[in-house]
Design a protein around this motif. Structure first.
Motif, short mmCIF file in Angstrom:
data_model
loop_
_atom_site.label_atom_id
_atom_site.label_comp_id
_atom_site.label_asym_id
_atom_site.label_seq_id
_atom_site.Cartn_x
_atom_site.Cartn_y
_atom_site.Cartn_z
N UNK A 47 0.12 2.31 -3.43
CA UNK A 47 0.72 1.71 -2.23
C UNK A 47 1.78 2.61 -1.60
N UNK A 48 2.34 3.52 -2.40
CA UNK A 48 3.40 4.39 -1.88
C UNK A 48 2.88 5.59 -1.08
N UNK A 55 4.10 6.68 7.26
CA UNK A 55 4.26 5.32 6.75
C UNK A 55 3.27 5.08 5.61
N UNK A 56 3.72 4.34 4.60
CA UNK A 56 2.89 4.23 3.39
C UNK A 56 1.72 3.25 3.52
N UNK A 58 1.06 0.52 1.81
CA UNK A 58 1.42 -0.90 1.76
C UNK A 58 1.65 -1.45 3.17
N UNK A 59 2.45 -0.73 3.94
CA UNK A 59 2.78 -1.20 5.29
C UNK A 59 1.53 -1.18 6.18
N UNK A 60 0.80 -0.08 6.14
CA UNK A 60 -0.35 0.04 7.03
C UNK A 60 -1.44 -0.98 6.66
N UNK A 62 -1.01 -3.84 5.10
CA UNK A 62 -0.48 -5.17 5.44
C UNK A 62 -0.63 -5.47 6.92
N UNK A 63 -0.20 -4.51 7.74
CA UNK A 63 -0.31 -4.71 9.19
C UNK A 63 -1.76 -4.79 9.61
N UNK A 65 -4.23 -5.94 7.88
CA UNK A 65 -4.76 -7.26 7.54
C UNK A 65 -4.43 -8.26 8.64
#
Lengths: 95, 620
Positions: A47-48, A55-56, A58-60, A62-63, A65
């Motif tokens: 995720x990192x 940008x990692x 996890x963020x990408x 999540x967004x 989704x």
């Protein structure tokens, strides 16, 4: 009288077709969602990893989704509306 | 923290709440029939209904809870955003249209449309009550959280205020007015959250703290005289008297680092950093410790969204996590020292601060939560009831998509609002719930007042929606259907209103009892109960022909009881109420156990009672 809908709903010939499409799209989203949960639980360090503009993942992910749910919703609505018009016109013609 | 009431804030706030009440009364006159009261007569336009959906859904949990959780715990708060939105996919693709086709006023009707079974009526009504009550708790906690910084009132007064206003709204109005209130509030919330996000990005990141933020001093231990010293969890805390004020510092080698403390003295006084609250010694926290910028710059200036997040990723942040608070007794005083923790931005941008995903239990809780959030939305009674407020299936679908768009957009913003609060040092260490309104305050009192008023209206709207759903469950499902009490339309509405009043009172009491718990976390529980009790029966009724009435009733019962049982005996519940000893299991999120259990129960009970289905018409 108690078990009728609040407003009368006309007969819908596309009903089954829509339900099937809905389930397919649900599984598609479910799979991608499970992918997210899976990575977070079994390989948290992945995720990192930077993915987009530093940008990692996890963020990408999540967004993505969130955005994917919106896009999928729009596609579903479009296809369903078209199919409803088509199939209901055909059903009326047959009567 | 000490909060001073600001006259401009109060004026804006009162005007807004008055306006909301005005709308409510206006539409109340239109809702004379039972159908009008419980389901707005099925006459709402799909776009209005969609934004109202968003308004309903973006409750205190989203705005206060998620933003607060991100502000204090980083990415783990965003998990709630992802899960809450993913739940809509289930609602739209699996449940929306069939529900609309089946239902009348409530979710129980939809379930019961095939069977007309007393068992289903009873269990579904009870589960509606249980879920709504669980969902009400965080809303009421949120209400208390809001009025403190805004009006300078204590928590319990905020809870009572919301309770009283909502009871008035519901007792006079019904679904039409709550829909318009939610529409207005949902729209405004999205607009003003965008404004805050733009302001956060515009300000960027800086290692220079704002004057209002607490910046700990470091001094040589030998330069002061320690009055007392306490060891707690491998750290030494030292009491130092300075200008007649005694505060606790953290010893590190031969240095002392200033901390913030809350002391309840043996004499019954509460001191913040050694002084009464009114002296304002206790400050907000959150600090960017290190920024990786070229040429020794200390601030980024205005940045783009992704650049903002990636810059935090490369920085270091000083946080005050709840689990790092040192709690000990000294000389009869109850002492709490808020201990700073320097966290690498890279660790804040992935799950793991709240859900310790590297431990076995953390993994389980994480999966369990994501499961409950995914399946919870489609099972929330007050969300389902909105399918009945539009004229057709097509409209139900369209409004769901409008809702997903609005909610999804808002949830992306939560990241920026949360991290904005974290890095701009506006967090109240005692309650992260207040982070979003306090962030708005950093941008001026006007924005703060508007945001607080909207958030307060959010609570009002959600609570009234929930109370309508609950009173519907009592008056329509329990009294009318289950007990068979003959009532005309007028009496039914009256019964609903009396039920609303009673539920309102219970909500007030619970809101006071759960003060200080993160509201998003509390809503997570409501989702778990909803998903466990309701989802298996909805899904199986729609997609498995062998489902029987008894199967549904048992599945609701088992799902609800197991979810509630696990929650009530969870470690977090023990911590909230300070029970002695440890909980006998360490699962905080019940979904992973209770959802499958409910499914299995339904299948077994249905297979055992196949005879009941003979002669019943297929509903599809």
């Amino acid at each position: 009288m108690l078990h009728e809908p609040a407003t009368k709903v006309g007969k819908d010939a596309a009903s089954d077709w829509k339900a099937k499409l809905g389930i397919k799209l649900f599984w598609l989203y479910c799979l991608i969602y499970m992918g997210f949960v899976g990575i977070a639980v079994f390989s948290p360090d992945t995720m990192k990893a930077p993915v987009l503009a530093g940008t990692n993942l996890a963020i990408i992910y999540g967004m993505a989704l969130i955005l994917f749910a919106i896009v999928l919703g729009l596609v579903y609505n479009r296809v369903c509306t078209k199919k409803e018009d088509e199939m209901n016109a055909k059903a009326e013609g047959a009567e | 923290m000490f909060y001073e009431a600001n006259p401009i804030a109060i004026a804006i706030f009162l005007a807004f709440v008055g306006f909301v009440l005005g709308i409510s009364f206006y539409f109340a006159r239109k809702a004379k029939s039972a159908e009008g009261y419980f389901a707005a007569g099925g006459s709402i336009h799909w776009f209005v209904n969609g934004i109202a959906f968003a308004g309903d859904y973006l409750s205190a949990a989203s705005f206060l809870g998620i933003c607060g959780l991100i502000a204090t715990m980083g990415y783990d708060g965003f998990l709630y955003s992802i899960g809450y939105l993913a739940g809509w996919v289930v609602a739209l693709f699996v449940v929306a249209e069939p529900m609309k086709r089946l239902g009348k006023y409530t979710f129980t009707d939809a379930l019961d449309s095939k069977f007309n079974s007393k068992g289903i009526q009873l269990m579904a009504a009870i589960s509606t009550l249980a879920v709504s009550l669980f969902y009400l708790i965080p809303q009421m906690v949120g209400a208390g959280v809001l009025v403190t910084p805004l009006l300078g009132l204590p928590h319990w007064m905020g809870v009572c205020m919301v309770g009283a206003i909502v009871i008035t709204i519901v007792a006079t109005a019904g679904m039409t007015s709550t829909t318009y209130v939610q529409f207005l509030k949902g729209g405004l919330l999205i607009i003003f959250s965008t404004v805050i996000t733009v302001m956060v990005l515009n300000r960027g990141l800086s290692t220079e703290p704002r004057p209002e933020t607490f910046v700990p001093r470091t001094i040589a231990a030998s330069s002061v005289e320690a009055v007392a010293s306490v060891e707690y969890h491998e750290k030494t805390y030292v009491k130092v008297v300075e200008d007649g004020r005694a505060n606790w510092w953290i010893a590190e080698g031969d240095q002392l680092i200033e901390a913030q403390s809350k002391v309840e003295t043996a004499a019954g006084e509460t001191l913040y950093n050694g002084a009464p609250k009114e002296d304002k010694m206790f400050k907000s926290v959150g600090l960017v410790n290190k920024l990786q910028l070229p040429d020794g710059q200390v601030e980024t200036g205005s940045v783009g969204p992704l650049e903002y997040l990636s810059t935090i990723q490369d920085s270091e942040i000083v946080r005050y996590p709840k689990d790092a608070v040192a709690k000990f007794d000294h000389d009869g005083d109850h002492v709490k020292v808020f201990v700073p923790e320097v966290t690498a931005g890279a660790d804040l941008m992935v799950p793991g601060q709240y859900f310790k995903t590297k431990t076995k239990m953390g993994k389980l809780n994480f999966i369990s939560l994501m499961l409950a959030l995914f399946f919870g939305t489609a099972s929330l009674p007050h969300v389902l009831i909105r399918y009945y407020t539009v004229p057709s299936q097509r409209d139900a679908r369209k409004s769901t998509i409008v809702a997903i768009g609005g909610i999804g957009f808002f949830y992306v913003l939560t990241l920026f609002i949360g991290f904005g609060a974290m890095t701009l040092g506006v967090i109240d260490v005692e309650s992260g719930n207040m982070s979003a309104p306090l962030l708005a305050k950093a941008f001026g009192i006007f924005l703060f007042s508007i945001i607080s008023a909207i958030a307060f209206a959010t609570v009002l709207g959600t609570v009234s929606g929930l109370i309508v759903a609950t009173s519907g469950a009592i008056a329509h499902d329990l009294m009318d259907n289950y007990m068979g009490i003959q009532m005309n339309d007028k009496q039914k509405v009256m019964a609903g209103k009396i039920a609303a009043f009673a539920v309102g009172i219970v909500a007030i009491i619970l809101g006071i009892a759960f003060k200080g718990m993160n509201v998003a976390f509390l809503v997570g529980w409501a989702f778990a109960v909803a998903a466990s009790a309701n989802l298996p029966s909805i899904v199986m009724l729609l997609f498995w022909k062998k489902t029987t009435a008894k199967g549904i009733a048992w599945s609701i019962g088992v799902g609800m009881v197991s979810a509630l049982g696990i929650i009530l005996t969870s470690p977090d519940m023990y911590a909230q109420f300070g029970f002695k000893g440890t909980s006998f299991h360490s699962l905080n999120q019940p979904g992973i156990v209770s959802i499958p259990l409910s499914f299995i129960t339904l299948v077994i009970a249905s297979l055992m009672t196949q005879k009941d289905n003979e002669g019943l018409e297929d509903i599809r």
